[in-house]
Design an enzyme around this catalytic site. Structure first.
Site, mmCIF file in Angstrom:
data_model
loop_
_atom_site.group_PDB
_atom_site.id
_atom_site.type_symbol
_atom_site.label_atom_id
_atom_site.label_comp_id
_atom_site.label_asym_id
_atom_site.label_seq_id
_atom_site.Cartn_x
_atom_site.Cartn_y
_atom_site.Cartn_z
ATOM 1 N N PHE A 153 12.918 14.968 10.868
ATOM 2 C CA PHE A 153 11.566 14.426 10.984
ATOM 3 C C PHE A 153 11.539 13.259 11.986
ATOM 4 C CE2 PHE A 153 7.855 12.197 8.880
ATOM 5 C CZ PHE A 153 6.932 13.138 9.311
ATOM 6 N N SER B 63 0.872 -1.182 0.000
ATOM 7 C CA SER B 63 0.000 0.000 0.000
ATOM 8 C C SER B 63 0.907 1.230 0.000
ATOM 9 C CB SER B 63 -0.952 0.004 1.194
ATOM 10 O OG SER B 63 -0.249 -0.163 2.397
ATOM 11 N N LYS C 207 -7.331 -0.021 20.691
ATOM 12 C CA LYS C 207 -7.773 0.327 19.319
ATOM 13 C C LYS C 207 -8.228 -0.933 18.584
ATOM 14 C CE LYS C 207 -3.934 2.836 18.282
ATOM 15 N NZ LYS C 207 -3.057 3.868 17.669
ATOM 16 N N THR D 103 -3.097 11.387 3.566
ATOM 17 C CA THR D 103 -3.068 11.899 4.939
ATOM 18 C C THR D 103 -4.069 13.044 5.125
ATOM 19 O OG1 THR D 103 -1.286 13.437 4.447
ATOM 20 C CG2 THR D 103 -0.648 11.256 5.268
ATOM 21 N N HIS E 199 3.774 -0.932 3.717
ATOM 22 C CA HIS E 199 3.071 0.327 3.449
ATOM 23 C C HIS E 199 4.150 1.385 3.214
ATOM 24 C CE1 HIS E 199 -0.114 3.397 3.882
ATOM 25 N NE2 HIS E 199 0.778 4.097 4.549
ATOM 26 N N GLY F 208 -4.124 12.008 15.696
ATOM 27 C CA GLY F 208 -3.536 13.235 15.152
ATOM 28 C C GLY F 208 -2.869 14.038 16.250
ATOM 29 N N ASP F 209 -2.257 15.133 15.865
ATOM 30 C CA ASP F 209 -1.599 16.036 16.822
ATOM 31 C C ASP F 209 -2.156 17.420 16.582
ATOM 32 O OD1 ASP F 209 0.322 14.198 17.991
ATOM 33 O OD2 ASP F 209 1.203 14.141 15.986
ATOM 34 N N ALA G 131 -7.323 7.758 19.760
ATOM 35 C CA ALA G 131 -7.791 7.118 18.519
ATOM 36 C C ALA G 131 -8.787 5.989 18.783
ATOM 37 C CB ALA G 131 -6.602 6.603 17.719
ATOM 38 N N GLU H 265 1.233 5.592 0.552
ATOM 39 C CA GLU H 265 0.638 6.787 1.175
ATOM 40 C C GLU H 265 1.089 8.070 0.474
ATOM 41 O OE1 GLU H 265 0.684 6.685 5.473
ATOM 42 O OE2 GLU H 265 1.281 8.795 5.544
#
Ligand code: FAD
Length: 277
Positions: free
Chosen positions: A206, A6, A155, A39, A256, A98-99, A113, A8
């Site tokens: 990052f 997959s 979750k 995203t 992914h 999320g943030d 989540a 993104e």
């Protein structure tokens, strides 16, 4: 068994970016991905752009999976988005907390989540296949690994079908995480998130932010290559291909790719692995 791939993307900010992404998607299509995901900016900042790329992907005949983060949102906001996706024929969502962007104080009606997963199940039953996030090197805000594992198990229990991990370069962390999760009785597939390496200094910045460790041997080697982009690309491809080989040999159910809206590195890694084509 076929290795499921997959891929993104992030929603481009400009119409040139949207055009470029179309070309990138066309090239990546040869991998016959299980789905392309897009995203979503926390607090809904990319709502329209995410939806628009998702619609295009679906219209091209691919499975399209929007990411949806709940922080800063109300139940009404999320319900509305779910209905839009359902009406557009979307059947898969990557469900996240999320943030909150700095300066955005309003936390909204969801804290974690697992609450989003529960809400989606309550509102839409089994319509959506739900993926959630997993952190083999632990989420940066988790106080203890055991808390993060418990949060992950919640979750799954709330109704997630599978998980995609944060990217990492240490296969042992992934295998350990999977073992720990299985001990808690969680059986959902955990798909490793793979970040091809294009620009090492960007990746280092990052990675600090999202809690991914760059192993010292790798970091020192990249630093030594300075700004030799060809050598960085070659070493990055070797490192990431070897990581994927180890993950697949150890039983990872798929890969992914965090494509960063580029095709060349993902294509080359898959060619070397002989997967997805
Ligand atoms: P959660 O699972 O809610 O966990 C967040 C933190 O809270 C963890 O530390 C967890 O241990 C802790 N926690 C959970 N439940 C509890 C509880 N009940 N009590 C105390 N602590 C708890 N971000 C975006 O904004 N948009 C995207 O599109 C996006 N896509 C992503 C895709 C993937 C595959 C991954 C791995 C991450 C993505 N992210 C995205 C980043 C993600 O939103 C952040 O990592 C965020 O900080 C956590 O989201 P989560 O869904 O993992 O949160």
């Amino acid at each position: 068994m076929k290795t499921e791939i997959s891929i993104e993307f992030f929603p481009p900010q400009t119409s040139e970016g949207v055009d470029k992404l179309r070309v990138v998607r066309g090239k990546l299509a040869v991998l016959k991905p299980e789905f392309f995901s897009v995203t979503y900016g926390a607090g809904g900042s990319t709502r329209e752009r995410t939806f628009s790329v998702i619609r295009e992907i679906a219209a091209e005949g691919f499975n399209a999976a929007p990411h949806l983060s709940c922080v800063g949102s109300t139940r009404d906001n999320i319900r509305e988005i779910l209905m839009e996706y359902k009406a557009a024929g979307i059947c898969r969502i990557v469900a996240l907390r999320g943030d909150l962007p700095s300066g955005m104080a309003e936390a909204g009606e969801f804290r974690y989540a697992n609450e989003l997963v529960e809400f989606i199940r309550k509102e839409t039953g089994d319509h959506f296949r739900l993926d959630v996030a997993a952190y083999p090197e632990w989420h940066p805000q988790a106080r203890f690994p055991r808390d993060d594992l418990a949060a992950f198990a919640r979750k799954a229990k709330a109704g997630a079908n599978s998980a995609i991990t944060q990217y990492f370069y240490n296969a042992d962390a992934y295998f350990h995480f999977v073992d720990e999760v299985r001990k808690l009785g969680v059986e959902i597939p955990i798909i490793p998130g793979i970040m091809p390496i294009a620009n090492f200094s960007k990746l280092a910045r990052f990675s600090d932010h999202c809690g991914t460790e760059l192993p010292r041997w790798m970091r020192r080697k990249f630093e030594g290559l300075s700004d030799d982009t060809e050598a960085i690309r070659a070493f990055g491809l070797d490192v990431v291909t070897a990581l994927c080989e180890r993950l697949l040999a150890g039983g990872a159910p798929g890969l992914h790719f965090y494509s960063m809206n580029q095709s060349a590195l993902t294509l080359e890694i898959c060619r070397r692995l002989n997967v997805g084509q």
